[in-house]
Design a protein around this motif. Structure first.
Motif, PDB file in Angstrom:
ATOM      1  N   HIS A  38     -28.004  -6.534  62.440  1.00 45.50           N
ATOM      2  CA  HIS A  38     -26.967  -6.812  63.624  1.00 45.50           C
ATOM      3  C   HIS A  38     -26.916  -5.900  64.740  1.00 45.50           C
ATOM      4  CE1 HIS A  38     -24.728  -3.742  61.172  1.00 45.50           C
ATOM      5  NE2 HIS A  38     -23.785  -3.982  62.048  1.00 45.50           N
TER       6      HIS A  38
ATOM      7  N   ASP B 150     -24.589   1.467  66.117  1.00 46.74           N
ATOM      8  CA  ASP B 150     -25.117   2.459  64.985  1.00 46.74           C
ATOM      9  C   ASP B 150     -26.688   2.064  64.260  1.00 46.74           C
ATOM     10  OD1 ASP B 150     -23.063   0.792  63.974  1.00 46.74           O
ATOM     11  OD2 ASP B 150     -23.210   1.970  62.039  1.00 46.74           O
ATOM     12  N   HIS B 151     -26.711   0.634  64.661  1.00 48.82           N
ATOM     13  CA  HIS B 151     -28.001   0.125  63.809  1.00 48.82           C
ATOM     14  C   HIS B 151     -29.123  -0.139  64.940  1.00 48.82           C
ATOM     15  CE1 HIS B 151     -25.999  -0.519  60.005  1.00 48.82           C
ATOM     16  NE2 HIS B 151     -25.119  -0.578  60.727  1.00 48.82           N
TER      17      HIS B 151
ATOM     18  N   ASP C 180     -25.027  -4.044  57.228  1.00 48.21           N
ATOM     19  CA  ASP C 180     -23.620  -3.718  57.006  1.00 48.21           C
ATOM     20  C   ASP C 180     -23.101  -4.920  56.350  1.00 48.21           C
ATOM     21  OD1 ASP C 180     -23.861  -1.272  58.315  1.00 48.21           O
ATOM     22  OD2 ASP C 180     -22.166  -1.891  59.633  1.00 48.21           O
TER      23      ASP C 180
ATOM     24  N   HIS D 244     -24.979   4.065  54.443  1.00 46.36           N
ATOM     25  CA  HIS D 244     -23.837   3.779  55.398  1.00 46.36           C
ATOM     26  C   HIS D 244     -22.676   4.170  54.659  1.00 46.36           C
ATOM     27  CE1 HIS D 244     -21.515   1.289  58.513  1.00 46.36           C
ATOM     28  NE2 HIS D 244     -22.609   1.307  58.810  1.00 46.36           N
TER      29      HIS D 244
HETATM   30 ZN   LIG Z   1     -22.668   0.337  60.814  1.00 44.46          ZN
END
Ligand SMILES: [Zn+2]
Ligand SMILES: [Zn+2]
Length: 280
Positions: free
Chosen positions: A48, A52-53, A190, A244
């Motif tokens: 997604h 942070d990804h 996530d 995570h």
């Molecule tokens: Zn995340």
């Protein structure tokens, strides 16, 4: 060592699965930590568009373009089609790196899309995307890695080894076996707790585990360890890798997770500590 990764909720997440040269997500620091191994990456699957990804993607592409390494191989990026954040970001990266010296392929994919990783007579592997529940309006996928395997057909399962060998000699091994797809790895992105039907038959499950205490979760965007342990009990999962994890648990992560080990006696339980490079 087949897996390396780094993950801390809100900051960064990336996991590299070397047998298929896949990078799952590309959070901050991925090119610094992977160093010249970034040239080995063949596929990047983005779950997604949260920062942070994906924030390490620009640096990864720029480094691969300019550092010392083999630029002869293509790099392919796959992401949930229609994810606006990722699309804008990739357009920007293309713009500022307009003279790329390697082939960068970008593929928007749908829920259920299958991508062939390798396809020879002995070895067929592919990825299948599946939708997961995360924040509203953020199209988010998990990914399964499948391997095609063979098993003895039902009607021959009661025969002795000798009888099976005899049949194979007479009619060939294709006559007595059938193909099936075995789920060898699942990376979940996530997500709120996954559905049992999606993960019960996978061998290696990466499940996000932002919260190690149910009471800390305010919205149903992420998973908690209590729920994950309940979900995976009595499944065929061999390895469970939690990632995570929120940095708030840094000092007590080992003591909290070890409480759950005895409940999962048939599953090897691992976790990506929020301040440490994970290797397996
Ligand atoms: Zn995340
Ligand atoms: Zn997210």
């Amino acid at each position: 060592m087949n897996i390396i990764g780094y993950s801390k909720a809100l900051y960064t997440t990336w996991v590299y699965y070397s047998p298929e040269r896949i990078l799952f997500d590309a959070g901050e620091g991925v090119s610094t930590m992977m160093n010249n191994k970034i040239y080995a990456i063949k596929h990047i699957f983005l779950t997604h568009g949260h920062v942070d990804h994906i924030s390490g993607l620009w640096s990864l592409i720029n480094t691969r373009n300019n550092a010392m390494g083999d630029r002869g191989k293509d790099l392919s990026i796959y992401y949930p089609k229609g994810n606006k954040g990722i699309e804008e970001y990739l357009t920007f990266i293309r713009k500022v790196n307009s003279d790329l010296r390697f082939n960068l392929n970008i593929y928007p994919i749908e829920d259920g899309s299958e991508i062939i990783l390798r396809d020879s007579k002995q070895n067929k592997k592919f990825i299948r995307a599946f939708k997961v529940k995360h924040t509203q309006n953020e199209k988010s996928f998990g990914y399964h890695v499948f391997e095609e395997r063979k098993k003895l057909k039902k009607e021959f399962q009661n025969l002795s080894q000798n009888e099976i060998a005899e049949l194979a000699k007479l009619y060939g091994s294709d006559y007595i076996t059938e193909k099936y797809n075995s789920k060898i790895l699942t990376f979940s992105g996530d997500t709120y707790l996954l559905k049992k039907k999606d993960i019960e038959d996978t061998e290696i499950l990466f499940h996000e585990c932002t919260f190690l205490n149910k009471n800390d979760r305010k919205y149903n965007n992420h998973a908690t360890i209590e729920d994950i342990v309940e979900l995976v009990k009595d499944t065929k999962i061999k390895k469970l890798i939690l990632y995570h994890i929120s940095g708030r648990y840094l000092r007590k992560v080992e003591s909290i997770i070890s409480r759950y080990r005895y409940e999962l006696e048939n599953i090897e339980l691992y976790y990506i500590k929020p301040d440490k490079l994970f290797k397996l």
